[in-house]
Design an enzyme around this catalytic site. Structure first.
Site, short mmCIF file in Angstrom:
data_model
loop_
_atom_site.label_atom_id
_atom_site.label_comp_id
_atom_site.label_asym_id
_atom_site.label_seq_id
_atom_site.Cartn_x
_atom_site.Cartn_y
_atom_site.Cartn_z
N LYS A 1 49.34 45.76 38.21
CA LYS A 1 48.83 44.71 39.37
C LYS A 1 48.64 43.32 39.01
O LYS A 1 47.81 42.95 38.35
CB LYS A 1 47.31 45.35 39.87
CG LYS A 1 46.77 45.18 41.20
CD LYS A 1 46.79 43.85 41.85
CE LYS A 1 45.48 43.06 41.52
NZ LYS A 1 45.71 41.62 41.94
N GLU B 1 40.42 40.96 28.06
CA GLU B 1 40.68 39.48 27.49
C GLU B 1 40.26 38.72 28.42
O GLU B 1 40.82 38.50 29.42
CB GLU B 1 42.13 39.55 27.10
CG GLU B 1 42.28 38.23 26.06
CD GLU B 1 42.62 36.86 26.80
OE1 GLU B 1 41.59 36.27 26.86
OE2 GLU B 1 43.75 36.65 27.04
N CYS C 1 43.59 31.30 28.51
CA CYS C 1 42.56 31.76 27.80
C CYS C 1 42.20 31.18 26.43
O CYS C 1 40.94 30.95 26.34
CB CYS C 1 42.86 33.31 27.77
SG CYS C 1 43.26 34.13 28.89
N GLU D 1 33.30 27.99 30.33
CA GLU D 1 34.90 27.95 30.29
C GLU D 1 35.49 27.20 31.76
O GLU D 1 34.89 27.62 32.55
CB GLU D 1 35.63 29.36 30.28
CG GLU D 1 36.76 29.26 30.44
CD GLU D 1 37.76 30.42 30.19
OE1 GLU D 1 37.45 31.60 30.94
OE2 GLU D 1 38.68 30.62 29.51
P1 ADP Z 1 40.43 34.37 38.83
O1 ADP Z 1 39.04 34.34 39.19
O2 ADP Z 1 40.69 33.27 37.72
O3 ADP Z 1 41.41 34.63 39.84
P2 ADP Z 1 40.15 37.16 38.16
O4 ADP Z 1 39.37 37.95 37.13
O5 ADP Z 1 39.17 37.39 39.29
O6 ADP Z 1 40.35 35.72 37.79
O7 ADP Z 1 41.71 37.78 38.55
C1 ADP Z 1 42.51 38.34 37.55
C2 ADP Z 1 43.05 39.52 37.88
O8 ADP Z 1 42.05 40.51 38.26
C3 ADP Z 1 43.82 39.52 39.18
O9 ADP Z 1 44.91 40.22 39.25
C4 ADP Z 1 42.94 39.78 40.27
O10 ADP Z 1 43.52 40.34 41.64
C5 ADP Z 1 42.15 40.84 39.69
N1 ADP Z 1 40.73 41.31 40.28
C6 ADP Z 1 40.00 40.79 40.84
N2 ADP Z 1 38.91 41.11 41.27
C7 ADP Z 1 39.05 42.34 40.94
C8 ADP Z 1 38.40 43.72 40.99
N3 ADP Z 1 37.08 43.84 41.65
N4 ADP Z 1 38.70 44.73 40.54
C9 ADP Z 1 40.22 44.82 39.83
N5 ADP Z 1 40.89 43.75 39.71
C10 ADP Z 1 40.45 42.50 40.23
#
Ligand code: ADP
Length: 484
Positions: A180, A255, A289, A386
């Site tokens: 994903k 990570e 990161c 961060e």
């Molecule tokens: P950022 O805030 O920097 O976009 P995220 O941690 O939200 O970082 O995003 C990293 C990945 O996690 C993306 O692929 C995002 O779609 C996914 N993501 C965000 N929210 C969720 C969730 N509730 N469950 C699973 N995956 C998620």
């Protein structure tokens, strides 16, 4: 829009070896961060697409892919790596447009992706179990086995590198994967899926479902037929993912970033250190990161380091990804707002230098001029949180004990580096620093496909990259045979 030269429609998902539209028929706009325009529409995958993808992965795992030998899997990975290299120009262009990453940096990511494929192709047939001396009449041995279906939720900052280290190691060890990618940047994930298909990866062994985190990502984490989740991203999402995975007791690798320091002592080779001190902070516009966002400098060389870093900062130029300057735009307007919010919180600090956004940068782009702060108190939010943007703080210290206390004084622990000629100090600090990686007189060691990577504290847990990842993507079975 079709992704050239692969002719993939980015509004589709790759499920069971075929490109198909998302079940809902819905798409999401993908924004070009260099100018704010819509690059294309991507699939808005949801729980039903994820369910199909997991089903396809399960069938692949129980079918030919799960039965392939390590050598056969390695050969396919090797072929994927070859196709990645053949398409280096197109992949670099896609990553640059999608992430806003300067072209040279995007090209380096393609090379890293190919290297991950080569590394895991070549290492997986060296992954051995053990024999264990035991009671009279027993032969005991261990088998390293794939988890089964692995879910990979990746962020937008280094799609290709993270696919390489995570999906690469999972496929090498015989797992079937569901990927994903992030809604902000997913084009190279789609291209990678197509290249893997063309390299002969069996249908269903790798499925790619773009979509929103709260929809496709959450569905993947919650799916009862997923055996392992590998996540790279923010702390808040990592926490959610670990909580959801706990519901069905599956292992997670997280990570989650860091606040990685570089410690510069009075006896350091400052000429050698300078490029690393700055580049480790502004690479990918600081959206890394393992970015080094804290520079700790001993008093004897403090003024010199501040002045020389400031000089470099003043020469930094931010502009469109395809102009290939030292800094591109941030990935989105939202990210720009977050980073500018942090810079505003430094209003009371000593802002010693800023780079510039080029005058012809498109108005709709998410540009932030790099900012360097000095004399920053170690407990200031800019020195603790961060930022994920082109912002570094310089903090003075008196002696080794103080340097260590400051370095270990955040909630993170991903990467650290020490600049000193004193060998005993190098050895002491390498042990004492709370950090998944420690670099001595360098930072990042050129990317380090071979080097295990991961953190402690809020940086997460588990290790990816290097041979170590092969352990993370397998589970251990102990066989005890009694034969008298
Ligand atoms: P950022 O805030 O920097 O976009 P995220 O941690 O939200 O970082 O995003 C990293 C990945 O996690 C993306 O692929 C995002 O779609 C996914 N993501 C965000 N929210 C969720 C969730 N509730 N469950 C699973 N995956 C998620």
């Amino acid at each position: 829009m079709l992704l050239r030269p692969l002719d993939i429609d980015p509004s589709h998902c790759l499920i069971d070896g075929r490109w198909r539209g998302p079940a809902s028929g819905q798409t999401l706009p993908l924004i070009n961060p260099s100018d704010g325009s819509i690059l294309c529409e991507i699939a808005r995958g949801d729980a039903s697409d994820i369910d199909r993808a997991v089903g396809a992965a399960r069938a692949a795992f129980e079918g030919p892919w799960g039965k392939a030998t390590a050598v056969e899997r390695g050969r396919i990975l090797q072929r994927i790596g070859g196709l990645v290299v053949e398409n280096i120009d197109e992949l670099a262009q896609l990553e640059a447009l999608d992430v806003g990453k300067p072209l040279t940096q995007a090209r380096a990511d393609v090379v890293a992706l190919a290297r991950y494929m080569e590394f895991y192709a070549g290492s997986v047939d060296k992954l051995h179990g053990q024999t264990i001396p035991y009671l009279e009449g027993y032969t005991v041995y261990t088998l390293r086995e794939a988890h089964g279906v692995t879910g990979h939720i990746i962020p937008w900052n280094y799609p290709m590198q993270i696919i390489g280290r995570s999906v690469g190691a999972a496929l090498a060890t015989g797992n079937a994967a569901v990927l994903k990618p992030a809604e902000e940047a997913c084009l190279t994930a789609l291209a990678f899926g197509e290249l893997a298909r063309r390299a002969g990866l069996p249908d269903g062994a790798l499925n790619v479902v773009p979509g929103l985190g709260a929809e496709a990502g959450a569905a993947l984490t919650a799916h009862r037929d997923v055996d392992h989740i590998s996540f790279t991203g923010s702390v808040s999402t990592g926490r959610l993912i670990q909580r959801t995975a706990a519901e069905h007791i599956i292992p997670v690798t997280l990570e989650l970033g860091g606040k990685s320091p570089q410690l510069v002592f009075d006896d350091a080779d400052i000429d050698a250190a300078l490029p690393f001190l700055v580049n480790a902070g502004i690479q990918n516009a600081g959206q890394t990161c393992s970015a080094s966002s804290r520079i700790l400098v001993q008093r004897g060389v403090y003024d010199q380091v501040v002045a020389r870093m400031a000089e470099r900062y003043s020469a930094l130029r931010a502009g469109p990804a395809l102009s290939d300057l030292s800094v591109g735009p941030l990935v989105s307007a939202r990210q720009k707002e977050i980073v500018e919010g942090f810079i505003a919180k430094g209003a009371d600090l000593n802002l010693v230098a800023r780079g510039q956004v080029v005058t012809d940068a498109p108005a709709g782009g998410a540009y932030v001029a790099p900012a360097l702060f000095a004399d920053v108190p170690a407990d200031h939010t800019l020195a603790q949180d961060e930022i994920f943007g082109p912002v570094q703080v310089i903090i003075p210290f008196e002696d080794e004990a103080e340097a260590l206390a400051i370095a270990n004084g955040t909630a993170y622990g991903l990467v650290a580096s020490v600049w000193t000629q004193n060998g005993a100090r190098q050895m002491r600090l390498a042990r004492a620093l709370r950090s998944g990686q420690v670099f001595l007189n360098n930072y990042g060691a050129g990317g380090g496909v071979e080097l295990p990577f991961g953190g402690s504290g809020l940086s997460g847990h588990g290790r990816e990259k290097g041979f170590e990842a092969l352990y993370g993507f397998t589970t251990l079975k102990t066989v005890a045979a009694y034969h008298g």
